[in-house]
Design a protein around this motif. Structure first.
Motif, PDB file in Angstrom:
ATOM      1  N   ALA A  31      31.335 -27.328  -0.714  1.00 40.46           N
ATOM      2  CA  ALA A  31      31.073 -28.570   0.023  1.00 40.46           C
ATOM      3  C   ALA A  31      32.191 -29.565  -0.247  1.00 40.46           C
ATOM      4  O   ALA A  31      32.905 -29.467  -1.248  1.00 40.46           O
ATOM      5  CB  ALA A  31      29.731 -29.151  -0.409  1.00 40.46           C
ATOM      6  N   ALA A  32      32.329 -30.512   0.635  1.00 38.08           N
ATOM      7  CA  ALA A  32      33.338 -31.561   0.456  1.00 38.08           C
ATOM      8  C   ALA A  32      33.181 -32.198  -0.921  1.00 38.08           C
ATOM      9  O   ALA A  32      32.083 -32.504  -1.349  1.00 38.08           O
ATOM     10  CB  ALA A  32      33.187 -32.613   1.544  1.00 38.08           C
ATOM     11  N   GLY A  33      34.271 -32.334  -1.618  1.00 41.60           N
ATOM     12  CA  GLY A  33      34.240 -32.908  -2.957  1.00 41.60           C
ATOM     13  C   GLY A  33      34.046 -31.874  -4.050  1.00 41.60           C
ATOM     14  O   GLY A  33      34.220 -32.150  -5.218  1.00 41.60           O
ATOM     15  N   GLY A  34      33.675 -30.663  -3.668  1.00 46.57           N
ATOM     16  CA  GLY A  34      33.538 -29.576  -4.635  1.00 46.57           C
ATOM     17  C   GLY A  34      32.334 -29.654  -5.536  1.00 46.57           C
ATOM     18  O   GLY A  34      32.231 -28.917  -6.507  1.00 46.57           O
ATOM     19  N   SER A  35      31.389 -30.553  -5.237  1.00 45.79           N
ATOM     20  CA  SER A  35      30.249 -30.710  -6.135  1.00 45.79           C
ATOM     21  C   SER A  35      29.169 -29.658  -5.929  1.00 45.79           C
ATOM     22  O   SER A  35      28.359 -29.425  -6.819  1.00 45.79           O
ATOM     23  CB  SER A  35      29.633 -32.100  -5.974  1.00 45.79           C
ATOM     24  N   LYS A  36      29.137 -29.034  -4.759  1.00 43.48           N
ATOM     25  CA  LYS A  36      28.164 -27.978  -4.476  1.00 43.48           C
ATOM     26  C   LYS A  36      28.883 -26.787  -3.868  1.00 43.48           C
ATOM     27  O   LYS A  36      29.781 -26.957  -3.039  1.00 43.48           O
ATOM     28  CB  LYS A  36      27.101 -28.454  -3.487  1.00 43.48           C
ATOM     29  N   CYS A  37      28.458 -25.597  -4.287  1.00 42.50           N
ATOM     30  CA  CYS A  37      29.070 -24.378  -3.776  1.00 42.50           C
ATOM     31  C   CYS A  37      27.984 -23.357  -3.468  1.00 42.50           C
ATOM     32  O   CYS A  37      26.886 -23.423  -4.021  1.00 42.50           O
ATOM     33  CB  CYS A  37      30.034 -23.788  -4.802  1.00 42.50           C
ATOM     34  N   CYS A  58      25.795 -21.785  -6.102  1.00 42.02           N
ATOM     35  CA  CYS A  58      26.686 -21.230  -7.133  1.00 42.02           C
ATOM     36  C   CYS A  58      27.378 -22.326  -7.937  1.00 42.02           C
ATOM     37  O   CYS A  58      28.580 -22.279  -8.124  1.00 42.02           O
ATOM     38  CB  CYS A  58      27.704 -20.329  -6.453  1.00 42.02           C
ATOM     39  N   GLY A  59      26.655 -23.317  -8.382  1.00 46.54           N
ATOM     40  CA  GLY A  59      27.270 -24.339  -9.229  1.00 46.54           C
ATOM     41  C   GLY A  59      28.381 -25.074  -8.519  1.00 46.54           C
ATOM     42  O   GLY A  59      28.243 -25.467  -7.376  1.00 46.54           O
ATOM     43  N   PHE A  60      29.526 -25.233  -9.179  1.00 46.93           N
ATOM     44  CA  PHE A  60      30.660 -25.914  -8.573  1.00 46.93           C
ATOM     45  C   PHE A  60      31.945 -25.328  -9.118  1.00 46.93           C
ATOM     46  O   PHE A  60      31.964 -24.691 -10.167  1.00 46.93           O
ATOM     47  CB  PHE A  60      30.596 -27.424  -8.826  1.00 46.93           C
ATOM     48  N   GLY A  61      33.029 -25.557  -8.415  1.00 44.85           N
ATOM     49  CA  GLY A  61      34.330 -25.067  -8.833  1.00 44.85           C
ATOM     50  C   GLY A  61      35.275 -24.960  -7.654  1.00 44.85           C
ATOM     51  O   GLY A  61      34.888 -25.187  -6.510  1.00 44.85           O
ATOM     52  N   PRO A  62      36.509 -24.566  -7.923  1.00 46.13           N
ATOM     53  CA  PRO A  62      37.492 -24.417  -6.852  1.00 46.13           C
ATOM     54  C   PRO A  62      37.145 -23.210  -5.964  1.00 46.13           C
ATOM     55  O   PRO A  62      36.493 -22.260  -6.422  1.00 46.13           O
ATOM     56  CB  PRO A  62      38.813 -24.212  -7.598  1.00 46.13           C
ATOM     57  N   PRO A  63      37.570 -23.235  -4.709  1.00 53.81           N
ATOM     58  CA  PRO A  63      37.227 -22.165  -3.769  1.00 53.81           C
ATOM     59  C   PRO A  63      37.541 -20.749  -4.257  1.00 53.81           C
ATOM     60  O   PRO A  63      36.725 -19.841  -4.077  1.00 53.81           O
ATOM     61  CB  PRO A  63      38.042 -22.509  -2.526  1.00 53.81           C
ATOM     62  N   ALA A  64      38.694 -20.534  -4.863  1.00 59.42           N
ATOM     63  CA  ALA A  64      39.044 -19.177  -5.317  1.00 59.42           C
ATOM     64  C   ALA A  64      38.067 -18.679  -6.381  1.00 59.42           C
ATOM     65  O   ALA A  64      37.688 -17.505  -6.388  1.00 59.42           O
ATOM     66  CB  ALA A  64      40.477 -19.141  -5.850  1.00 59.42           C
TER      67      ALA A  64
END
Length: 150
Positions: A31-37, A58-64
């Protein structure tokens, strides 16, 4: 993976795996801001039957990282299933970086190195096939991953 038609337009088309294989399409979404994945994907056989699908937060983190986690999550589920004894696995993702890290051992970020190594070992030891697929051919997994965000 995609079929060309008249006027060189590309029509998205998922291709089934050959006999003796199952195909796992996976994707991760942030999601925008990386707070939700979210992660999502589906496993299909050679006659296009969906054997299972998933869509989870799936928590949060960078796309890769999220993409790597999606691959790991379902590869481990596959290894613990009865299908593992009967079929080889083709894993498709639209993340070139992940495919490069796992199949070409291209410089994975140090923070991802253990995860990439674990997944690469699974691919090699089990005879799995790791493939890059265009996003337009991986749309079902993409929708499931986005639904996993919530």
């Amino acid at each position: 993976m995609c079929k060309k038609v008249l006027n060189s337009k590309v029509i998205p088309r998922w291709l089934p795996p050959p006999l003796g294989f199952l195909k796992l399409n996976v994707d991760g979404a942030v999601a925008a801001g990386g707070s939700k994945c979210g992660i999502g994907g589906l496993l299909r056989n050679d006659i296009r039957v969906i054997l299972f699908q998933f869509s989870e937060p799936c928590g949060f983190g960078p796309p890769a990282l999220i993409e790597l986690l999606a691959v790991r999550f379902r590869m481990l589920k596959f290894l613990s299933s009865d299908w593992c004894r009967q079929f080889r696995l083709i894993v498709e993702t639209d993340c070139k970086l992940v495919v490069d890290w796992m199949s070409l051992y291209v410089d994975a970020l140090l923070s991802f190195l253990n995860l990439v190594s674990e997944l690469s070992d699974m691919v090699i030891k089990r005879g799995f096939v790791m493939r890059l697929t265009p996003r337009r051919c991986n749309m079902e997994a993409d929708h499931l991953a986005k639904a996993g965000i919530g």
